[in-house]
Write a protein that holds these residues in place. Structure first.
Motif, PDB file in Angstrom:
ATOM      1  N   SER A 202      18.995  77.218 -67.328  1.00  0.00           N
ATOM      2  CA  SER A 202      19.407  78.360 -66.502  1.00  0.00           C
ATOM      3  C   SER A 202      21.000  78.328 -66.280  1.00  0.00           C
ATOM      4  CB  SER A 202      18.969  77.575 -64.936  1.00  0.00           C
ATOM      5  OG  SER A 202      19.562  78.304 -63.804  1.00  0.00           O
ATOM      6  N   ILE A 203      21.764  77.355 -66.612  1.00  0.00           N
ATOM      7  CA  ILE A 203      23.059  77.481 -66.817  1.00  0.00           C
ATOM      8  C   ILE A 203      23.557  78.323 -67.949  1.00  0.00           C
ATOM      9  CG2 ILE A 203      25.128  76.202 -66.939  1.00  0.00           C
ATOM     10  CD1 ILE A 203      24.035  74.246 -65.210  1.00  0.00           C
ATOM     11  N   SER A 204      22.808  77.737 -69.119  1.00  0.00           N
ATOM     12  CA  SER A 204      22.902  78.556 -70.558  1.00  0.00           C
ATOM     13  C   SER A 204      24.589  78.598 -70.726  1.00  0.00           C
ATOM     14  CB  SER A 204      22.547  79.858 -70.477  1.00  0.00           C
ATOM     15  OG  SER A 204      22.448  80.495 -71.746  1.00  0.00           O
ATOM     16  N   ASP A 205      25.052  80.010 -70.970  1.00  0.00           N
ATOM     17  CA  ASP A 205      26.610  79.865 -71.267  1.00  0.00           C
ATOM     18  C   ASP A 205      27.427  80.540 -70.100  1.00  0.00           C
ATOM     19  OD1 ASP A 205      26.092  79.153 -73.775  1.00  0.00           O
ATOM     20  OD2 ASP A 205      25.369  81.269 -74.421  1.00  0.00           O
ATOM     21  N   LYS A 206      26.812  80.381 -68.909  1.00  0.00           N
ATOM     22  CA  LYS A 206      27.709  80.741 -67.821  1.00  0.00           C
ATOM     23  C   LYS A 206      29.007  80.198 -67.450  1.00  0.00           C
ATOM     24  CE  LYS A 206      23.429  81.937 -64.920  1.00  0.00           C
ATOM     25  NZ  LYS A 206      22.905  81.617 -63.851  1.00  0.00           N
ATOM     26  N   ALA A 207      30.058  80.843 -67.222  1.00  0.00           N
ATOM     27  CA  ALA A 207      31.374  80.281 -66.809  1.00  0.00           C
ATOM     28  C   ALA A 207      31.209  79.178 -65.624  1.00  0.00           C
ATOM     29  CB  ALA A 207      32.467  81.289 -66.616  1.00  0.00           C
ATOM     30  N   PRO A 208      31.955  78.089 -65.722  1.00  0.00           N
ATOM     31  CA  PRO A 208      31.814  77.275 -64.596  1.00  0.00           C
ATOM     32  C   PRO A 208      32.192  78.027 -63.069  1.00  0.00           C
ATOM     33  CG  PRO A 208      33.028  76.206 -66.487  1.00  0.00           C
ATOM     34  CD  PRO A 208      32.838  77.778 -66.893  1.00  0.00           C
ATOM     35  N   SER A 209      33.175  78.938 -63.347  1.00  0.00           N
ATOM     36  CA  SER A 209      33.339  79.677 -62.165  1.00  0.00           C
ATOM     37  C   SER A 209      32.140  80.191 -61.486  1.00  0.00           C
ATOM     38  CB  SER A 209      34.550  80.719 -62.382  1.00  0.00           C
ATOM     39  OG  SER A 209      34.047  81.379 -63.375  1.00  0.00           O
ATOM     40  N   LEU A 210      31.369  80.617 -62.372  1.00  0.00           N
ATOM     41  CA  LEU A 210      29.924  81.121 -61.656  1.00  0.00           C
ATOM     42  C   LEU A 210      28.964  80.163 -61.338  1.00  0.00           C
ATOM     43  CD1 LEU A 210      29.842  84.157 -64.272  1.00  0.00           C
ATOM     44  CD2 LEU A 210      30.437  84.364 -61.936  1.00  0.00           C
ATOM     45  N   TYR A 211      28.677  79.256 -62.140  1.00  0.00           N
ATOM     46  CA  TYR A 211      27.302  78.550 -61.860  1.00  0.00           C
ATOM     47  C   TYR A 211      27.924  77.330 -60.815  1.00  0.00           C
ATOM     48  CZ  TYR A 211      28.209  74.691 -65.172  1.00  0.00           C
ATOM     49  OH  TYR A 211      28.732  73.491 -66.233  1.00  0.00           O
ATOM     50  N   PHE A 212      29.323  76.846 -60.913  1.00  0.00           N
ATOM     51  CA  PHE A 212      29.740  75.843 -60.144  1.00  0.00           C
ATOM     52  C   PHE A 212      29.420  76.484 -58.256  1.00  0.00           C
ATOM     53  CE2 PHE A 212      32.560  72.502 -61.953  1.00  0.00           C
ATOM     54  CZ  PHE A 212      31.851  72.320 -62.833  1.00  0.00           C
ATOM     55  N   GLN A 213      29.644  77.642 -58.277  1.00  0.00           N
ATOM     56  CA  GLN A 213      29.455  78.297 -57.104  1.00  0.00           C
ATOM     57  C   GLN A 213      27.839  78.443 -56.632  1.00  0.00           C
ATOM     58  OE1 GLN A 213      30.971  82.437 -56.414  1.00  0.00           O
ATOM     59  NE2 GLN A 213      32.665  82.180 -57.812  1.00  0.00           N
ATOM     60  N   GLN A 214      27.050  78.272 -57.640  1.00  0.00           N
ATOM     61  CA  GLN A 214      25.604  78.301 -57.455  1.00  0.00           C
ATOM     62  C   GLN A 214      25.312  76.915 -57.222  1.00  0.00           C
ATOM     63  OE1 GLN A 214      23.401  79.280 -61.049  1.00  0.00           O
ATOM     64  NE2 GLN A 214      21.523  79.393 -60.067  1.00  0.00           N
ATOM     65  N   ILE A 215      26.007  75.808 -57.652  1.00  0.00           N
ATOM     66  CA  ILE A 215      25.989  74.389 -57.276  1.00  0.00           C
ATOM     67  C   ILE A 215      26.141  74.355 -55.894  1.00  0.00           C
ATOM     68  CG2 ILE A 215      26.708  72.135 -57.598  1.00  0.00           C
ATOM     69  CD1 ILE A 215      27.268  72.819 -60.443  1.00  0.00           C
ATOM     70  N   GLN A 216      27.163  74.918 -55.409  1.00  0.00           N
ATOM     71  CA  GLN A 216      27.696  74.793 -53.896  1.00  0.00           C
ATOM     72  C   GLN A 216      26.611  75.338 -53.008  1.00  0.00           C
ATOM     73  OE1 GLN A 216      31.579  76.285 -53.889  1.00  0.00           O
ATOM     74  NE2 GLN A 216      32.172  74.573 -53.115  1.00  0.00           N
ATOM     75  N   GLN A 217      25.952  76.524 -53.556  1.00  0.00           N
ATOM     76  CA  GLN A 217      24.900  77.325 -52.794  1.00  0.00           C
ATOM     77  C   GLN A 217      23.727  76.383 -52.566  1.00  0.00           C
ATOM     78  OE1 GLN A 217      24.608  81.148 -54.648  1.00  0.00           O
ATOM     79  NE2 GLN A 217      26.711  81.644 -53.822  1.00  0.00           N
ATOM     80  N   LEU A 218      23.204  75.957 -53.839  1.00  0.00           N
ATOM     81  CA  LEU A 218      21.957  75.293 -53.745  1.00  0.00           C
ATOM     82  C   LEU A 218      22.007  73.829 -53.248  1.00  0.00           C
ATOM     83  CD1 LEU A 218      21.023  76.402 -57.602  1.00  0.00           C
ATOM     84  CD2 LEU A 218      19.746  77.053 -55.373  1.00  0.00           C
ATOM     85  N   LEU A 219      22.980  73.091 -53.221  1.00  0.00           N
ATOM     86  CA  LEU A 219      23.047  71.666 -52.868  1.00  0.00           C
ATOM     87  C   LEU A 219      23.766  71.461 -51.637  1.00  0.00           C
ATOM     88  CD1 LEU A 219      24.345  69.985 -56.309  1.00  0.00           C
ATOM     89  CD2 LEU A 219      21.976  70.377 -55.428  1.00  0.00           C
ATOM     90  N   GLY A 220      24.505  72.528 -51.185  1.00  0.00           N
ATOM     91  CA  GLY A 220      25.199  72.292 -49.825  1.00  0.00           C
ATOM     92  C   GLY A 220      25.970  71.123 -49.455  1.00  0.00           C
ATOM     93  N   ASP A 221      25.516  70.447 -48.510  1.00  0.00           N
ATOM     94  CA  ASP A 221      26.588  69.361 -48.017  1.00  0.00           C
ATOM     95  C   ASP A 221      26.471  68.193 -48.976  1.00  0.00           C
ATOM     96  OD1 ASP A 221      24.075  68.450 -47.103  1.00  0.00           O
ATOM     97  OD2 ASP A 221      25.089  68.164 -45.045  1.00  0.00           O
ATOM     98  N   LYS A 222      25.444  68.305 -49.984  1.00  0.00           N
ATOM     99  CA  LYS A 222      25.217  67.049 -50.884  1.00  0.00           C
ATOM    100  C   LYS A 222      25.853  67.406 -52.133  1.00  0.00           C
ATOM    101  CE  LYS A 222      21.873  64.880 -48.295  1.00  0.00           C
ATOM    102  NZ  LYS A 222      22.215  63.468 -48.016  1.00  0.00           N
ATOM    103  N   THR A 223      26.636  68.550 -52.246  1.00  0.00           N
ATOM    104  CA  THR A 223      26.986  68.623 -53.550  1.00  0.00           C
ATOM    105  C   THR A 223      28.050  67.838 -54.051  1.00  0.00           C
ATOM    106  OG1 THR A 223      27.325  71.117 -52.727  1.00  0.00           O
ATOM    107  CG2 THR A 223      28.687  70.391 -54.561  1.00  0.00           C
ATOM    108  N   TYR A 224      28.882  67.108 -53.412  1.00  0.00           N
ATOM    109  CA  TYR A 224      29.751  66.105 -53.947  1.00  0.00           C
ATOM    110  C   TYR A 224      29.213  64.866 -54.170  1.00  0.00           C
ATOM    111  CZ  TYR A 224      33.172  69.320 -53.072  1.00  0.00           C
ATOM    112  OH  TYR A 224      34.063  70.890 -53.168  1.00  0.00           O
ATOM    113  N   ASP A 225      28.037  64.431 -53.524  1.00  0.00           N
ATOM    114  CA  ASP A 225      27.295  63.463 -53.766  1.00  0.00           C
ATOM    115  C   ASP A 225      26.683  63.498 -55.102  1.00  0.00           C
ATOM    116  OD1 ASP A 225      27.995  62.132 -51.273  1.00  0.00           O
ATOM    117  OD2 ASP A 225      26.197  62.818 -50.295  1.00  0.00           O
ATOM    118  N   ILE A 226      26.104  64.635 -55.495  1.00  0.00           N
ATOM    119  CA  ILE A 226      25.281  64.823 -56.774  1.00  0.00           C
ATOM    120  C   ILE A 226      26.388  64.974 -57.844  1.00  0.00           C
ATOM    121  CG2 ILE A 226      24.038  66.367 -58.065  1.00  0.00           C
ATOM    122  CD1 ILE A 226      22.589  65.007 -55.514  1.00  0.00           C
TER     123      ILE A 226
END
Length: 266
Positions: A202-226
């Protein structure tokens, strides 16, 4: 080997059985006390041999001895202690391990080499090297969770066979190539984490600036724990959001170095 010819079949069978039991105890130690589920990830074969020797002499070690053996394993792995082993080193190591099993004196398994954290963490990620196998074990010992969905990574399965698809370059190599980062700098240990195969695709060759935003959206308040289970703190995450590779690497290097110190220091 010549001495074996002097033993009768009964003595040989007893020796074989004792050896088998020692191997079982050594494997049990490696798989229960350390995140090792396959010989494929054992940094050095001599480590297993020496553990078998220990358990042959001392089948029921104390908690302190088991903790010391874990530190010995990590230090010998991180310092490439057996990387250029010769007969003299092997014989000395065998004798020292026997003495430690007999006496419990730490001096016999104390390794007088220091861990070069910078060199280790900035080595090239390649499973042909003992260093990368060691790094994979360090990642597994943190009990990582997948970046996109937060699911626990089954490290037993991940470490059963070497599968590059279960490791992810946090800053994808193709992305780094596009912004002028040479291959050698893109393939550092500090740029690698464990992940599920589906997350990796899913991440493939995406820039971190793009998929890190996706991480925030998907994990919400659990982001930093993960993220913490992957040696990524809030500051490193911010560097990823800004595609700041060099700064990200420095921050993550410090995080992993601090963790390694807990593995090798008393």
């Amino acid at each position: 080997m010549d001495k074996l010819r002097t033993l009768d079949s009964k003595d040989l069978k007893l020796a074989i059985n004792k050896c088998q039991e020692s191997y079982k105890l050594a494997v049990d130690f490696l798989t229960n006390e350390l995140p090792l589920s396959s010989k494929a990830y054992l940094p050095y074969n001599l480590q297993l041999t020496l553990l078998v020797i220990f358990f042959d002499v001392c089948p029921k070690p104390t908690i302190e001895q088991r903790d010391s053996l874990k530190r010995w394993f990590w230090i010998t792995s991180l310092t490439s202690y057996f990387g250029s082993s010769n007969y003299t080193l092997m014989r000395q190591s065998v004798n020292n391990m026997k003495k430690y099993a007999e006496t419990g004196y730490l001096e016999y398994i104390t390794i007088n080499k220091t861990v070069n954290y910078h060199n280790f963490l900035n080595s090239q990620f390649s499973f042909k090297s003992a260093a990368s196998k060691t790094f994979a074990l360090i990642l597994a010992s943190k009990k990582p969770r997948s970046l996109l969905d937060g699911n626990p990574i089954n490290t037993i399965e991940t470490l059963a066979i070497i599968n590059k698809n279960e490791y992810h370059h946090i800053f994808p190599k193709n992305f780094l190539s596009q912004i002028g980062v040479i291959k050698r700098k893109a393939n550092l240990h500090t740029n690698v984490c464990m992940t599920s195969l589906s997350n990796n695709r899913s991440i493939s060759d995406k820039a971190p600036s793009l998929y890190f935003q996706q991480i925030q959206q998907l994990l919400g308040d659990k982001t930093y724990d993960i993220l913490e289970t992957n040696f990524i703190n809030r500051e490193a995450f911010e560097m990823g959001l800004n595609n700041e590779y060099e700064k990200f690497i420095i921050i993550r290097q410090n995080l992993i170095s601090d963790y390694i110190k807990t593995l090798v220091e008393q």
